[in-house]
Design a protein around this motif. Sequence first.
Motif, mmCIF file in Angstrom:
data_model
loop_
_atom_site.group_PDB
_atom_site.id
_atom_site.type_symbol
_atom_site.label_atom_id
_atom_site.label_comp_id
_atom_site.label_asym_id
_atom_site.label_seq_id
_atom_site.Cartn_x
_atom_site.Cartn_y
_atom_site.Cartn_z
ATOM 1 N N THR A 212 -4.327 10.199 -9.328
ATOM 2 C CA THR A 212 -3.012 9.979 -8.366
ATOM 3 C C THR A 212 -2.500 8.723 -9.077
ATOM 4 N N PRO A 213 -1.219 8.211 -10.222
ATOM 5 C CA PRO A 213 -0.222 7.727 -10.740
ATOM 6 C C PRO A 213 -0.640 6.109 -9.929
ATOM 7 N N GLY A 214 -1.466 5.012 -10.295
ATOM 8 C CA GLY A 214 -1.161 3.963 -9.748
ATOM 9 C C GLY A 214 -2.496 3.510 -8.816
ATOM 10 N N ALA A 328 1.937 -1.141 0.705
ATOM 11 C CA ALA A 328 2.343 0.046 0.745
ATOM 12 C C ALA A 328 2.272 0.484 -0.221
ATOM 13 N N LEU A 329 1.960 0.346 -1.505
ATOM 14 C CA LEU A 329 2.222 1.218 -3.215
ATOM 15 C C LEU A 329 0.374 2.253 -2.524
ATOM 16 N N ILE A 330 -0.129 1.749 -2.201
ATOM 17 C CA ILE A 330 -1.582 2.879 -1.468
ATOM 18 C C ILE A 330 -0.705 4.202 -0.634
ATOM 19 N N ALA A 342 -7.539 7.376 0.895
ATOM 20 C CA ALA A 342 -6.622 6.678 0.646
ATOM 21 C C ALA A 342 -7.197 4.744 0.699
ATOM 22 N N VAL A 343 -6.520 4.444 1.868
ATOM 23 C CA VAL A 343 -6.293 3.161 2.138
ATOM 24 C C VAL A 343 -7.923 3.274 2.720
ATOM 25 N N GLU A 392 5.202 -2.546 -13.929
ATOM 26 C CA GLU A 392 6.381 -2.551 -13.430
ATOM 27 C C GLU A 392 7.297 -2.221 -15.017
ATOM 28 N N ARG A 393 7.489 -2.837 -15.200
ATOM 29 C CA ARG A 393 8.324 -2.282 -16.855
ATOM 30 C C ARG A 393 8.502 -1.594 -17.335
#
Length: 415
Positions: A212-214, A328-330, A342-343, A392-393
């Motif tokens: 999962t990306p990220g 929040a990103l998760i 995931a959490v 982010e960029r």
Amino acid sequence: MENAVMPHWKRNLYILWFGLFFNHMAYTLSVPFFPLFLQNDLGIQSGLEVWSGISISISFLISGLCAPFWGSLADRYGSKLMLIRSGIGLAIAHLANYFVYDPYTFIAVRIFQGLMAGFNPASITLVGTNTPEKHVGYALGVISTSTAAGGILGPLVGGVLSHWIGLRGCFIASGIITLLSAVMVIWVKEARGPRTVVRTSILGDLKKAAATPGLMRIYGLILLVSTSVLIIEPVLTLYVVQIGGDVSSATLSAGIVFSAIGVATVIMGPRWGRIGGKIGYEKTLFIGLLGGGIGSLLQLTAYNLIYFGSLRFVYGLFFAAVYPALNALIIKYADRDFRGRAVSLSQTANQFGIVLGPLLGGFLGGWTGIPFIFLLTGIVLLGAAWTVRVSERNQANKPGLGMAAAEAGGNSIKK
């Protein structure tokens, strides 16, 4: 259909806020006094620091190892059931401490407490999956203040109760308060669509997270952040004395200084959640890490308690952005049927940081001196902020992803 008076997600948020508040207050009501309990009630006279460290760390270690298993059950049977399970189990663990009369049994109870943990990640999962997307940032910001508030009040209540009813009485109080948090969860309404029950394993969950990306990057940041928060805990009292604090009241002074971050989190947590919903959680995370890094470096200049406490408070105002943004990103990256696991994997990373931080802080404090810890923490947090900014960029520059990322982070999200 939502309640005519209050939406279900907001009602859940309020109930879980108080549930987490009481749950964390119950824990911090008794844990600061473990060394005294080991010494006065269990007869430990030599190696007290080692016994205290083991009794605290072992629970977090076991909790981290078990978190993926409980997360898997949350995905299959619902987070509400896991909240009730954890609340009742932790209440039993607190009450069991009352009947402990030797250190080995005490360690065994602490292991059981680690097995029963999971109230916090289950709360975050339920809030994240049962809140409309446009309100997720705000809701996670609010929920992050509950443990901070409980951590502020718990030691104060415990200090009063320990003089009134004794240390064993504090365990009884912790058990009753924790049981209250479990009872409150009964009124939570969890919306769960059809789910396919799939047999999972920790290795399988890690493989899915890696695919999962990220997600793995977020877990690395959680490990780093939790380590940086706890690294100063074993030497904070010593540092308070070094910069002019009275030895006789060093524990109280250190508690007040340490609680400054909790007060700042209560003030800014919900606000950072709203800001994250507007500008994007990656940007909010960058700001929090940048402020935390600069704040850590500034603490090197502390020359008295008031100045040091003020720096810790300002540091906390910025650092309050970090955990809501990470959570929040998760929720954003993980598929709905994988969010509980995931959490829980993030909880594993957090718990390992809680175990690693104090050990690393104690070693570095004795080897290199306490100021070096602030220097190291500041550099590491600034490095983490830089990696978030670069990521982010890069994401924004990928064809077709820039617009999606902007929409996912901003108010353009619609449910």
